[in-house]
Design an enzyme around this catalytic site. Sequence first.
Site, PDB file in Angstrom:
ATOM      1  N   ALA A  26       0.685  -1.237   0.060  1.00 45.22           N
ATOM      2  CA  ALA A  26      -0.067  -0.067   0.103  1.00 45.22           C
ATOM      3  C   ALA A  26       0.960   1.290  -0.061  1.00 45.22           C
ATOM      4  O   ALA A  26       0.460   2.198  -0.507  1.00 45.22           O
ATOM      5  CB  ALA A  26      -0.910   0.143   1.149  1.00 45.22           C
ATOM      6  N   HIS A 123      -4.118  -9.914  -3.733  1.00 44.31           N
ATOM      7  CA  HIS A 123      -5.142  -9.808  -2.830  1.00 44.31           C
ATOM      8  C   HIS A 123      -6.385  -9.365  -3.856  1.00 44.31           C
ATOM      9  O   HIS A 123      -7.167  -8.540  -3.247  1.00 44.31           O
ATOM     10  CB  HIS A 123      -4.828  -8.860  -1.825  1.00 44.31           C
ATOM     11  CG  HIS A 123      -3.506  -9.345  -0.875  1.00 44.31           C
ATOM     12  ND1 HIS A 123      -3.133  -8.507  -0.045  1.00 44.31           N
ATOM     13  CD2 HIS A 123      -3.423 -10.608  -0.667  1.00 44.31           C
ATOM     14  CE1 HIS A 123      -2.425  -9.219   0.750  1.00 44.31           C
ATOM     15  NE2 HIS A 123      -2.520 -10.731   0.519  1.00 44.31           N
TER      16      HIS A 123
HETATM   17  P1  NAD Z   1       0.436  -1.703   5.327  1.00 47.18           P
HETATM   18  O1  NAD Z   1      -0.407  -0.418   5.486  1.00 47.18           O
HETATM   19  O2  NAD Z   1       0.780  -2.485   6.171  1.00 47.18           O
HETATM   20  O3  NAD Z   1       1.947  -1.180   5.006  1.00 47.18           O
HETATM   21  C1  NAD Z   1       2.554   0.158   4.274  1.00 47.18           C
HETATM   22  C2  NAD Z   1       3.950   0.440   4.639  1.00 47.18           C
HETATM   23  O4  NAD Z   1       4.157   1.425   3.432  1.00 47.18           O
HETATM   24  C3  NAD Z   1       4.122   1.115   5.962  1.00 47.18           C
HETATM   25  O5  NAD Z   1       5.045   0.402   6.518  1.00 47.18           O
HETATM   26  C4  NAD Z   1       4.557   2.608   5.613  1.00 47.18           C
HETATM   27  O6  NAD Z   1       5.330   2.844   6.423  1.00 47.18           O
HETATM   28  C5  NAD Z   1       5.036   2.437   4.194  1.00 47.18           C
HETATM   29  N1  NAD Z   1       4.955   3.546   3.342  1.00 47.18           N
HETATM   30  C6  NAD Z   1       3.570   4.450   3.372  1.00 47.18           C
HETATM   31  N2  NAD Z   1       3.994   5.437   2.317  1.00 47.18           N
HETATM   32  C7  NAD Z   1       5.191   5.403   2.039  1.00 47.18           C
HETATM   33  C8  NAD Z   1       5.948   6.272   1.145  1.00 47.18           C
HETATM   34  N3  NAD Z   1       5.599   7.063   0.444  1.00 47.18           N
HETATM   35  N4  NAD Z   1       7.309   5.826   0.982  1.00 47.18           N
HETATM   36  C9  NAD Z   1       7.843   4.509   1.749  1.00 47.18           C
HETATM   37  N5  NAD Z   1       6.986   3.961   2.527  1.00 47.18           N
HETATM   38  C10 NAD Z   1       5.693   4.136   2.682  1.00 47.18           C
HETATM   39  O7  NAD Z   1       0.358  -2.256   3.679  1.00 47.18           O
HETATM   40  P2  NAD Z   1       0.600  -3.587   3.054  1.00 47.18           P
HETATM   41  O8  NAD Z   1       1.862  -4.166   3.630  1.00 47.18           O
HETATM   42  O9  NAD Z   1       0.540  -3.520   1.480  1.00 47.18           O
HETATM   43  O10 NAD Z   1      -0.499  -4.802   3.572  1.00 47.18           O
HETATM   44  C11 NAD Z   1      -1.585  -4.592   4.183  1.00 47.18           C
HETATM   45  C12 NAD Z   1      -2.823  -4.591   3.137  1.00 47.18           C
HETATM   46  O11 NAD Z   1      -3.354  -3.554   2.723  1.00 47.18           O
HETATM   47  C13 NAD Z   1      -2.664  -5.432   1.874  1.00 47.18           C
HETATM   48  O12 NAD Z   1      -3.338  -6.594   1.924  1.00 47.18           O
HETATM   49  C14 NAD Z   1      -3.061  -4.542   0.755  1.00 47.18           C
HETATM   50  O13 NAD Z   1      -4.292  -5.324   0.052  1.00 47.18           O
HETATM   51  C15 NAD Z   1      -4.015  -3.391   1.618  1.00 47.18           C
HETATM   52  N6  NAD Z   1      -4.189  -2.205   1.136  1.00 47.18           N
HETATM   53  C16 NAD Z   1      -4.016  -1.859  -0.133  1.00 47.18           C
HETATM   54  C17 NAD Z   1      -4.231  -0.424  -0.662  1.00 47.18           C
HETATM   55  C18 NAD Z   1      -3.832  -0.377  -1.914  1.00 47.18           C
HETATM   56  O14 NAD Z   1      -4.394  -0.883  -3.158  1.00 47.18           O
HETATM   57  N7  NAD Z   1      -3.677   0.942  -2.346  1.00 47.18           N
HETATM   58  C19 NAD Z   1      -4.279   0.515   0.320  1.00 47.18           C
HETATM   59  C20 NAD Z   1      -4.623   0.268   1.835  1.00 47.18           C
HETATM   60  C21 NAD Z   1      -4.361  -1.276   2.104  1.00 47.18           C
END
Ligand code: NAD
Length: 249
Positions: A26, A123
């Site tokens: 994400a 996912h």
């Molecule tokens: P997560 O929220 O657990 O982790 C995201 C990580 O990205 C965090 O550790 C954060 O510090 C880091 N981060 C955020 N912005 C950043 C940037 N600009 N530069 C560097 N690092 C950055 O997300 P995850 O690990 O993908 O897992 C969680 C679940 O969230 C997945 O199953 C996914 O399907 C779902 N999800 C998806 C979306 C999307 O499709 N955009 C959004 C939210 C959640």
Amino acid sequence: MREPDELADGIAVVSEAKRVAVLSGAGVSTESGIPDFRGPNGLWTRDPSAERMSSFEAYRDDPEVRRRSWQARLAHPAWSAEPNDAHRALVSLERAGRLVALVTQNIDGLHQRAGSVSVLELHGTMHETECLSCGDRRPMLEALDRVAAGEVDPPCLVCGGVIKSATISFGQALDMNVLMAARDAVTSCDLMLAVGSSLSVQPAAGLVGLAARAGATVVICNASETPYDDLAAIVLRGPLGEVLPALVS
Ligand code: NAD
């Protein structure tokens, strides 16, 4: 100030790699305006009760969770989001012929919108709906039109069952074909690049360990710590919209 050295080392490692597997999360899309779950401004960091919205059982069994989920989908920032420089950097890696696969945990479709082709959506996707009873799949926008017209929990048009975004919620099994393809990619790469993920969701996060055991060099780009940092040759903490273009330049 280790970061500039680490970035230079990362650029060297990426430029030497011939078969790169990417695992994205994400964090790649936060700079497109889509919040993550666990980052400092994440949805769950700000509102821990929101985690229940991602539980499959809660969605299936609780009409109130479904009603809230449909309102959240209607208002989701993904519908107006554009890919950012981090997405585009991964496109250039693929066009250079050095990408084995882009395995993503993201459901927003922004990698494909940016131009990536070899995308494995571990996912699922928020751009389609799926009926939990008969499996009927349709474009998400059809269901959102029904919600906007006043249906708070639109039933399946074929069988009347509960419909849901075609994403994998907690408690739901992954598509085995997609997972097997992801495993093939990470066990055949020479560089595993994990970007924008807290690496806290299994089995996705385990792909990093699998790649390392198969002999790949691991590079992690993420603003916060992950449980796999100790496995990585290089860890970069800067914003992905800057780090990824520099890494693949
Ligand atoms: P997560 O929220 O657990 O982790 C995201 C990580 O990205 C965090 O550790 C954060 O510090 C880091 N981060 C955020 N912005 C950043 C940037 N600009 N530069 C560097 N690092 C950055 O997300 P995850 O690990 O993908 O897992 C969680 C679940 O969230 C997945 O199953 C996914 O399907 C779902 N999800 C998806 C979306 C999307 O499709 N955009 C959004 C939210 C959640």
